[in-house]
Design a protein around this motif. Structure first.
Motif, PDB file in Angstrom:
ATOM      1  N   ILE A 191       0.859  -1.189   0.000  1.00 57.11           N
ATOM      2  CA  ILE A 191       0.000   0.000   0.000  1.00 57.11           C
ATOM      3  C   ILE A 191       0.893   1.237   0.000  1.00 57.11           C
ATOM      4  O   ILE A 191       1.929   1.258   0.674  1.00 57.11           O
ATOM      5  CB  ILE A 191      -0.918   0.008   1.253  1.00 57.11           C
ATOM      6  CG1 ILE A 191      -2.020  -1.058   1.128  1.00 57.11           C
ATOM      7  CG2 ILE A 191      -1.546   1.384   1.481  1.00 57.11           C
ATOM      8  CD1 ILE A 191      -2.928  -1.163   2.343  1.00 57.11           C
ATOM      9  N   GLY A 192       0.455   2.281  -0.710  1.00 58.41           N
ATOM     10  CA  GLY A 192       1.173   3.553  -0.654  1.00 58.41           C
ATOM     11  C   GLY A 192       1.313   4.167  -2.036  1.00 58.41           C
ATOM     12  O   GLY A 192       1.624   3.472  -3.013  1.00 58.41           O
ATOM     13  N   LEU A 236       2.142   1.758   7.632  1.00 53.11           N
ATOM     14  CA  LEU A 236       1.081   1.962   6.646  1.00 53.11           C
ATOM     15  C   LEU A 236       1.345   3.286   5.938  1.00 53.11           C
ATOM     16  O   LEU A 236       1.263   4.358   6.543  1.00 53.11           O
ATOM     17  CB  LEU A 236      -0.284   2.015   7.356  1.00 53.11           C
ATOM     18  CG  LEU A 236      -1.490   2.201   6.437  1.00 53.11           C
ATOM     19  CD1 LEU A 236      -1.676   0.983   5.524  1.00 53.11           C
ATOM     20  CD2 LEU A 236      -2.754   2.459   7.259  1.00 53.11           C
ATOM     21  N   PHE A 237       1.712   3.198   4.662  1.00 53.00           N
ATOM     22  CA  PHE A 237       2.006   4.414   3.895  1.00 53.00           C
ATOM     23  C   PHE A 237       0.712   5.001   3.328  1.00 53.00           C
ATOM     24  O   PHE A 237      -0.251   4.273   3.061  1.00 53.00           O
ATOM     25  CB  PHE A 237       2.973   4.099   2.750  1.00 53.00           C
ATOM     26  CG  PHE A 237       4.380   3.785   3.185  1.00 53.00           C
ATOM     27  CD1 PHE A 237       5.088   4.670   4.004  1.00 53.00           C
ATOM     28  CD2 PHE A 237       5.004   2.613   2.783  1.00 53.00           C
ATOM     29  CE1 PHE A 237       6.393   4.382   4.394  1.00 53.00           C
ATOM     30  CE2 PHE A 237       6.310   2.325   3.172  1.00 53.00           C
ATOM     31  CZ  PHE A 237       7.003   3.211   3.985  1.00 53.00           C
ATOM     32  N   PHE A 257      -4.677  -7.859   9.140  1.00 52.15           N
ATOM     33  CA  PHE A 257      -5.489  -7.433   7.998  1.00 52.15           C
ATOM     34  C   PHE A 257      -4.663  -7.762   6.753  1.00 52.15           C
ATOM     35  O   PHE A 257      -3.487  -7.384   6.679  1.00 52.15           O
ATOM     36  CB  PHE A 257      -5.741  -5.924   7.998  1.00 52.15           C
ATOM     37  CG  PHE A 257      -6.632  -5.404   9.105  1.00 52.15           C
ATOM     38  CD1 PHE A 257      -7.182  -6.241  10.066  1.00 52.15           C
ATOM     39  CD2 PHE A 257      -6.934  -4.045   9.166  1.00 52.15           C
ATOM     40  CE1 PHE A 257      -8.000  -5.740  11.085  1.00 52.15           C
ATOM     41  CE2 PHE A 257      -7.752  -3.542  10.170  1.00 52.15           C
ATOM     42  CZ  PHE A 257      -8.286  -4.380  11.131  1.00 52.15           C
ATOM     43  N   VAL A 258      -5.297  -8.415   5.780  1.00 54.18           N
ATOM     44  CA  VAL A 258      -4.542  -8.789   4.583  1.00 54.18           C
ATOM     45  C   VAL A 258      -5.045  -8.007   3.376  1.00 54.18           C
ATOM     46  O   VAL A 258      -6.224  -7.638   3.304  1.00 54.18           O
ATOM     47  CB  VAL A 258      -4.628 -10.313   4.296  1.00 54.18           C
ATOM     48  CG1 VAL A 258      -3.891 -11.099   5.371  1.00 54.18           C
ATOM     49  CG2 VAL A 258      -6.070 -10.792   4.187  1.00 54.18           C
ATOM     50  N   ASN A 259      -4.121  -7.750   2.462  1.00 52.88           N
ATOM     51  CA  ASN A 259      -4.475  -7.075   1.217  1.00 52.88           C
ATOM     52  C   ASN A 259      -4.799  -8.156   0.194  1.00 52.88           C
ATOM     53  O   ASN A 259      -3.913  -8.848  -0.300  1.00 52.88           O
ATOM     54  CB  ASN A 259      -3.294  -6.205   0.747  1.00 52.88           C
ATOM     55  CG  ASN A 259      -3.654  -5.334  -0.433  1.00 52.88           C
ATOM     56  OD1 ASN A 259      -4.712  -5.504  -1.034  1.00 52.88           O
ATOM     57  ND2 ASN A 259      -2.767  -4.400  -0.758  1.00 52.88           N
ATOM     58  N   THR A 260      -6.096  -8.285  -0.118  1.00 54.54           N
ATOM     59  CA  THR A 260      -6.506  -9.372  -1.014  1.00 54.54           C
ATOM     60  C   THR A 260      -6.353  -8.965  -2.484  1.00 54.54           C
ATOM     61  O   THR A 260      -6.631  -9.735  -3.379  1.00 54.54           O
ATOM     62  CB  THR A 260      -7.981  -9.764  -0.755  1.00 54.54           C
ATOM     63  OG1 THR A 260      -8.805  -8.617  -0.996  1.00 54.54           O
ATOM     64  CG2 THR A 260      -8.179 -10.250   0.670  1.00 54.54           C
ATOM     65  N   GLY A 261      -5.906  -7.698  -2.696  1.00 51.88           N
ATOM     66  CA  GLY A 261      -5.677  -7.211  -4.067  1.00 51.88           C
ATOM     67  C   GLY A 261      -6.225  -5.804  -4.216  1.00 51.88           C
ATOM     68  O   GLY A 261      -7.424  -5.578  -3.995  1.00 51.88           O
ATOM     69  N   GLY A 262      -5.342  -4.860  -4.508  1.00 50.44           N
ATOM     70  CA  GLY A 262      -5.775  -3.479  -4.755  1.00 50.44           C
ATOM     71  C   GLY A 262      -6.233  -2.717  -3.522  1.00 50.44           C
ATOM     72  O   GLY A 262      -6.862  -1.671  -3.641  1.00 50.44           O
ATOM     73  N   GLY A 263      -5.961  -3.230  -2.331  1.00 52.98           N
ATOM     74  CA  GLY A 263      -6.384  -2.557  -1.098  1.00 52.98           C
ATOM     75  C   GLY A 263      -5.661  -1.223  -0.914  1.00 52.98           C
ATOM     76  O   GLY A 263      -4.556  -1.029  -1.417  1.00 52.98           O
ATOM     77  N   SER A 264      -6.313  -0.299  -0.188  1.00 57.64           N
ATOM     78  CA  SER A 264      -5.749   1.041  -0.012  1.00 57.64           C
ATOM     79  C   SER A 264      -5.584   1.383   1.461  1.00 57.64           C
ATOM     80  O   SER A 264      -6.131   0.708   2.345  1.00 57.64           O
ATOM     81  CB  SER A 264      -6.673   2.070  -0.664  1.00 57.64           C
ATOM     82  OG  SER A 264      -7.892   2.119   0.050  1.00 57.64           O
ATOM     83  N   GLU A 265      -4.853   2.467   1.692  1.00 57.53           N
ATOM     84  CA  GLU A 265      -4.684   2.972   3.064  1.00 57.53           C
ATOM     85  C   GLU A 265      -6.046   3.335   3.643  1.00 57.53           C
ATOM     86  O   GLU A 265      -6.342   3.053   4.805  1.00 57.53           O
ATOM     87  CB  GLU A 265      -3.785   4.215   3.032  1.00 57.53           C
ATOM     88  CG  GLU A 265      -3.594   4.871   4.366  1.00 57.53           C
ATOM     89  CD  GLU A 265      -3.598   6.399   4.293  1.00 57.53           C
ATOM     90  OE1 GLU A 265      -3.789   6.962   3.193  1.00 57.53           O
ATOM     91  OE2 GLU A 265      -3.429   7.027   5.347  1.00 57.53           O
TER      92      GLU A 265
END
Ligand SMILES: Cc1cc2nc3c(=O)[nH]c(=O)nc-3n(C[C@H](O)[C@H](O)[C@H](O)COP(=O)(O)OP(=O)(O)OC[C@H]3O[C@@H](n4cnc5c(N)ncnc54)[C@H](O)[C@@H]3O)c2cc1C
Length: 319
Positions: free
Chosen positions: A25-26, A67-68, A280-288
């Protein structure tokens, strides 16, 4: 840090912060400088003092706890890397080691075990660096960085190098004088004497002489436990919340979240892991934005359900 007098810091322009974050993320950052020696760091401070580097300096190791922001940073990310592996980690016969800021924790844990230096095993599954662990007082399984650390070496923005004993670092649960939070009982912490913007160059650590087989068996147990309980194959920042001191006896943040029925809760691409509720996982394309929304929602639901206030463990830019 390593003997690399001729090496210059590598500077890249207009990078994306997501490249330097374990949760991917960032947004954009003006410059990224990779640093692996004291000389390179001195040069970075010098360039900064002559306005040759944009914005504030943001220090990072592997970016496994930061977290950027989505909108990016008008500044310079200073990323610590191991450089020359042989000189980045120097052992003595007495079981002491000086490890440079960019040295990876899993490699440090393996090397300690191989040499029969005990107490480092818990670091084997923490995907950060010596610098990040020294700032966060990283820990697992009842052990923490401060159990090993004797002193740290820092560089001030004017290029002065100082060694500071661990007693002055204000270490507490995932805190130090460098993390912005610190153990309040520490009267004379290093923060009071160190200029703002000082950076960690490395740490001196020690552990008891232990049979290598014992260390390796413990290290393997730590790794197996993580593989069973944590979503290691998905991008994350590790534990999102600190374990609360005032929850029901024996309840971790993860258990409070899970028993409030929040596993699988999601905001866009960010989801409360089905494997471990404090990840918390980034399942794809997640944002701050989505990460922050989910964090607020989970904290609120836990407060309503348990009457417990959860505090973030992850570092948030500008938070
Ligand atoms: C899968 C997973 C599992 C994890 N498990 C654990 C765990 O069991 N225990 C635990 O404590 N953490 C855990 N974490 C979180 C994280 O790995 C640790 O906090 C680690 O110590 C951070 O190291 P880093 O190099 O990535 O630091 P970063 O995230 O890059 O930085 C963390 C903080 O340190 C500062 N910093 C970094 N290097 C320097 C430097 N040289 N000088 C000054 N400031 C610096 C940064 O500005 C930031 O404030 C986990 C993370 C993940 C993704």
């Amino acid at each position: 840090m390593g003997a690399s007098l001729t090496r210059r810091p590598r500077i890249r322009s207009r990078e994306r912060l997501s490249r330097y974050s374990s949760i991917r993320i960032g947004g954009p950052i003006s410059s990224v400088v990779c640093v692996s020696s004291a000389e390179e760091m001195e040069e970075v401070f010098d360039l900064k003092s002559r306005n040759k580097l944009p914005g504030p300096l943001v220090f990072s190791g592997r970016g496994s706890n930061i977290l950027f922001p989505d909108q990016g940073i008008e500044g310079t990310l200073v990323r610590f890397e191991p450089g020359d592996w042989a000189s980045a980690c120097r052992w003595t016969e007495e079981g002491e080691v000086y490890a440079e800021a960019g040295y990876p924790l899993p490699a440090l844990a393996r090397e300690a075990a191989r040499r029969g230096v005990g107490g480092f095993e818990f670091l084997s599954g923490i995907p950060g660096t010596v610098g990040g662990a020294a700032v966060m007082n990283a820990g697992a399984g009842g052990r923490e960085w401060s159990d090993l650390c004797k002193s740290v070496t820092v560089m001030t923005p004017s290029g002065t190098v100082e060694t500071i004993s661990a007693e002055r670092l204000g270490y507490g649960y995932r805190t130090s004088c460098f993390s912005g939070r610190q153990d309040q009982s520490m009267a004379a912490s290093a923060q009071e004497s160190l200029p703002r913007g000082s950076v960690l160059l490395g740490a001196l650590l020690s552990g008891p002489c232990t049979a290598p087989e014992v260390c390796l068996a413990l290290l393997t147990r730590h790794l197996d436990y993580r593989k069973r309980t944590q979503p290691l194959e998905e991008p994350s920042l590790g534990s999102v919340f600190r374990n609360p001191g005032d929850g029901p006896e024996g309840y971790t943040a993860g258990r409070l979240i899970e028993e409030a029925g929040l596993k699988g809760e999601r905001r866009g691409g960010i989801m409360v892991s089905l494997r471990h509720a404090n990840f918390f996982v980034n399942t794809g394309g997640g944002s701050e934005r989505e990460f922050r929304d989910l964090l607020e929602y989970v904290a609120q639901r836990v407060r309503e359900h348990w009457g417990v206030v959860l505090e973030p463990e992850v570092r948030m830019w500008n938070a």
